[in-house]
Design an enzyme around this catalytic site. Structure first.
Site, PDB file in Angstrom:
ATOM      1  N   ASP A   1       0.978  -1.295  -0.211  1.00 18.09           N
ATOM      2  CA  ASP A   1       0.174  -0.031  -0.012  1.00 18.09           C
ATOM      3  C   ASP A   1       0.842   1.168  -0.055  1.00 18.09           C
ATOM      4  O   ASP A   1       2.109   1.178   0.797  1.00 18.09           O
ATOM      5  CB  ASP A   1      -0.663   0.116   1.036  1.00 18.09           C
ATOM      6  CG  ASP A   1      -2.262   0.261   0.959  1.00 18.09           C
ATOM      7  OD1 ASP A   1      -2.479   1.515   0.629  1.00 18.09           O
ATOM      8  OD2 ASP A   1      -2.999  -0.488   1.363  1.00 18.09           O
TER       9      ASP A   1
ATOM     10  N   ASP B   1      -3.604   4.532  -2.258  1.00 13.76           N
ATOM     11  CA  ASP B   1      -4.578   5.081  -1.256  1.00 13.76           C
ATOM     12  C   ASP B   1      -5.392   6.280  -1.932  1.00 13.76           C
ATOM     13  O   ASP B   1      -4.508   7.158  -2.360  1.00 13.76           O
ATOM     14  CB  ASP B   1      -4.165   5.280   0.134  1.00 13.76           C
ATOM     15  CG  ASP B   1      -5.244   5.259   1.026  1.00 13.76           C
ATOM     16  OD1 ASP B   1      -5.974   4.477   1.460  1.00 13.76           O
ATOM     17  OD2 ASP B   1      -5.452   6.413   1.641  1.00 13.76           O
TER      18      ASP B   1
ATOM     19  N   GLU C   1      -6.989   3.397  -5.637  1.00 15.47           N
ATOM     20  CA  GLU C   1      -8.234   3.429  -4.969  1.00 15.47           C
ATOM     21  C   GLU C   1      -8.986   4.579  -5.516  1.00 15.47           C
ATOM     22  O   GLU C   1      -8.656   5.728  -5.319  1.00 15.47           O
ATOM     23  CB  GLU C   1      -8.099   3.459  -3.693  1.00 15.47           C
ATOM     24  CG  GLU C   1      -9.204   3.331  -2.742  1.00 15.47           C
ATOM     25  CD  GLU C   1      -9.400   3.915  -1.301  1.00 15.47           C
ATOM     26  OE1 GLU C   1     -10.184   3.280  -0.617  1.00 15.47           O
ATOM     27  OE2 GLU C   1      -8.662   4.719  -1.067  1.00 15.47           O
TER      28      GLU C   1
ATOM     29  N   HIS D   1     -10.885  -3.884   3.266  1.00 23.49           N
ATOM     30  CA  HIS D   1     -11.106  -3.449   4.623  1.00 23.49           C
ATOM     31  C   HIS D   1     -11.856  -2.281   5.045  1.00 23.49           C
ATOM     32  O   HIS D   1     -11.979  -1.865   6.156  1.00 23.49           O
ATOM     33  CB  HIS D   1      -9.624  -3.375   5.152  1.00 23.49           C
ATOM     34  CG  HIS D   1      -8.975  -2.031   4.286  1.00 23.49           C
ATOM     35  ND1 HIS D   1      -8.764  -2.104   2.971  1.00 23.49           N
ATOM     36  CD2 HIS D   1      -8.874  -0.842   4.973  1.00 23.49           C
ATOM     37  CE1 HIS D   1      -8.343  -0.958   2.789  1.00 23.49           C
ATOM     38  NE2 HIS D   1      -7.966  -0.282   3.658  1.00 23.49           N
ATOM     39  N   ASP D   2     -12.528  -1.775   4.059  1.00 22.88           N
ATOM     40  CA  ASP D   2     -13.422  -0.635   4.189  1.00 22.88           C
ATOM     41  C   ASP D   2     -14.765  -0.850   4.117  1.00 22.88           C
ATOM     42  O   ASP D   2     -15.875   0.028   4.066  1.00 22.88           O
ATOM     43  CB  ASP D   2     -13.136   0.447   3.363  1.00 22.88           C
ATOM     44  CG  ASP D   2     -11.745   1.142   3.506  1.00 22.88           C
ATOM     45  OD1 ASP D   2     -11.226   1.011   4.662  1.00 22.88           O
ATOM     46  OD2 ASP D   2     -11.076   1.456   2.550  1.00 22.88           O
TER      47      ASP D   2
HETATM   48  C1  NOJ Z   1      -8.546   4.329   2.078  1.00 25.55           C
HETATM   49  C2  NOJ Z   1      -8.239   3.336   3.178  1.00 25.55           C
HETATM   50  O1  NOJ Z   1      -8.420   2.152   2.435  1.00 25.55           O
HETATM   51  C3  NOJ Z   1      -9.092   3.558   4.534  1.00 25.55           C
HETATM   52  O2  NOJ Z   1      -8.851   2.277   5.279  1.00 25.55           O
HETATM   53  C4  NOJ Z   1      -8.350   4.757   5.243  1.00 25.55           C
HETATM   54  O3  NOJ Z   1      -9.035   4.885   6.343  1.00 25.55           O
HETATM   55  C5  NOJ Z   1      -8.377   6.108   4.084  1.00 25.55           C
HETATM   56  N1  NOJ Z   1      -8.116   5.709   2.636  1.00 25.55           N
HETATM   57  C6  NOJ Z   1      -7.448   7.032   4.621  1.00 25.55           C
HETATM   58  O4  NOJ Z   1      -6.287   6.635   4.437  1.00 25.55           O
END
Ligand code: NOJ
Length: 534
Positions: free
Chosen positions: A100, A202, A264, A325-326
């Site tokens: 990442d 990210d 992302e 993970h989100d």
């Molecule tokens: C996206 C990430 O996937 C997430 O987990 C994170 O909290 C935010 N970006 C901030 O970096």
């Protein structure tokens, strides 16, 4: 069919959230030696690349997405020697390793920010986004944090506000300053020189903000739940200037062999496509999250797949994702039985699939008692924690039925509680069961790997008259497979013409089903998916 496909086109990516995969030193937090111990397992999944969520030194206010040093390893996860050993062993098994990269913001403990905040005339002051208070002393504009509250925090020492769209401790870098991008490109080179195979970047679509910091307009479609969604983010997201940054990042990757970058990006397809770059000179893969966001209906998914295929620029390679993970886990969103159908879809669509750890055993969201909630948006906004909290999808990997699911020692306390169903939903139990989700996942990935039709072949939607069933064809080198998926918990009658009569079943979600179907008239069992040879 794609000729000479590269590894990231042909292969499967598997995301590991390192805190939750395997703890090797019994502190309740997963680590790099733990992942290394699980390489046999990873290899047995027939995946091609591992993506690690952040492993950098971090005060962990956002569980590692607040990076205090981009070129080191967090002692919680191990040492640089542990990383090197993991990378070497991963490569020795023919697997790739993606890490990442979090370029949009640092931790407030990063040396760059420490300098920046030290005085208004520090040379790094403008590496971050500082502004005077509004005339009433409040924040400079109306921008909001994804995690609740304003996107600005006042710093007493120098009397200005700094920007952060996530937690207060994640100040945002200012890519309008000429020295910031070169510093980040050096970070990329550091890891590429070590041999990492690529980056998951990210929030890449947020890296540029409006130079004039204009207020964002209200969102007329806001449903009143998540405050962040109350504005239309036209000045903090998807700015045209971001593409130049991404092109420069890509140029660095192109200095090396076959490295890749997956960005992302949560955007509608027409805008998502611009992140491939006009000359295909930006992200190799802009993450396609639409399966996560869509209603789980056969017709909706059909339209989504077809519109994605239609929108792809010439030469751009597709990709698909069910979870990360989100996001709440796929088995929780659609149910365990449909999660098999979802895996069959993910692993037979055209494009690179990314699996989130645990999807291969049907892991569901864990139940997090209020006193265990750790995720910042949930902590900051307890009234909507059950909707936006991300702890549930980050619970420890379920390896076996021993205490804490084999994730950590019996005497340790895992950083998040293990999901309650671990006693029967675990790798060890499923390993021995030839019809388990895990056995099904391995059969699917093995088939995908062995059949060019499935890993790089053409995609064609198949028309028929059952709206609850999705059917499509994949073909390459004279071999053709038809995938038929029942999106409901009811049996479905299907009639498909134009592809001959009998079609042998290559793989079924209900693994005991063998034989063949008669295409002009056959029945799919509830929650059944079939891969047929045509
Ligand atoms: C996206 C990430 O996937 C997430 O987990 C994170 O909290 C935010 N970006 C901030 O970096």
């Amino acid at each position: 069919m794609k000729t000479n496909p590269l590894w990231w086109q042909k292969g499967i990516i598997y995301q590991i959230y390192p805190r939750s995969y395997q703890d090797s030193n019994n502190d309740g937090i997963g680590d790099l030696p733990g992942i290394r111990q699980r390489l046999d397992y990873l290899q047995s999944l027939n995946i091609d690349a591992i993506w690690l969520s952040p492993i950098y030194p971090s005060p962990m206010h956002d569980f590692g997405y607040d990076v205090a040093d981009y070129v080191d390893i967090n002692p919680l996860f191990g040492t640089m020697a542990d990383f090197d050993a993991l990378l070497a062993d991963t490569h020795a098994r023919g697997l790739k390793l993606i890490i990442d990269l979090v370029p949009n913001h640092t931790s407030d403990e990063h040396a760059w920010f420490q300098e920046s905040r030290s005085s208004r005339d520090n040379p790094k002051r403008d590496w971050y986004i500082w502004r005077d208070p509004a005339p009433d002393g409040g924040p400079p504009n109306n921008w909001l944090s994804f995690f609740g509250g304003p996107a600005w925090t006042f710093d007493d020492k120098t009397g200005q506000y700094y920007l952060h769209q996530f937690v207060t401790q994640q100040p945002e870098l200012n890519y309008r300053h000429p020295d910031v991008l070169p510093a980040m490109l050096d970070v990329m080179r550091f890891w590429l020189d070590k041999g990492v195979d690529g980056f998951r970047v990210d929030v890449i679509w947020l890296m540029m903000k409006d130079a004039a910091l204009r207020d964002e307009p209200p969102n007329p479609d806001w449903n009143g739940v998540e405050p962040y969604q109350s504005l239309n983010h036209i000045y903090t997201q998807n700015l045209p200037e971001v593409h130049d940054l991404i092109r420069q990042m890509r140029t660095v990757l192109d200095e090396y062999d076959e490295r890749m970058m997956v960005g992302e990006i949560y955007l509608p397809y027409d805008q998502l496509m611009t992140y491939y770059g006009e000359e295909l000179d930006e992200c190799h893969l802009p993450f396609n999250f639409h399966l996560i966001q869509a209603k789980w209906r056969a017709q909706t998914i059909r339209q989504l797949v077809d519109s994605y295929e239609d929108a792809l620029p010439e030469g751009a390679w597709p990709n698909w994702v069910l979870g990360n993970h989100d996001q709440h886990r796929i088995a929780t969103r659609v149910g365990l039985a449909q999660a098999r159908v979802a895996n069959m879809l993910l692993l037979t669509l055209r494009g690179t699939p990314t699996s989130y750890y645990g999807e291969e055993i049907g892991m569901e969201d864990g139940r997090i008692p209020p006193e265990y909630i750790q995720d910042p948006p949930a902590v900051n906004q307890p009234e909507i924690a059950h909707i936006i909290g991300r702890d549930p999808e980050r619970t420890p990997m379920q390896w076996d039925d021993s205490a804490h699911a084999g994730f950590t020692a019996e005497t340790a306390v895992p950083w998040l509680p293990v999901a309650e169903n671990y006693t029967n939903r675990n790798v060890s139990a499923q390993d021995d069961d030839p019809t388990s989700m895990l056995s099904f996942y391995r059969a699917l990935t093995a088939l995908r790997r062995s059949e060019p039709a499935l890993n790089v072949g053409h995609y064609t939607a198949v028309d028929h008259d059952n709206n609850d069933v999705l059917a499509y064809v994949r073909s390459a080198s004279g071999r053709t497979f038809m995938i038929v998926l029942n999106f409901t918990g009811e049996p479905q009658e299907v009639s498909i013409t134009g592809y001959g009569e009998k079609a042998p079943i290559t793989l079924a979600t209900h693994m005991q089903r063998r034989g063949s179907v008669t295409l002009p008239q056959f029945t799919l069992a509830p929650n059944e998916g079939l891969i047929l040879q045509i």
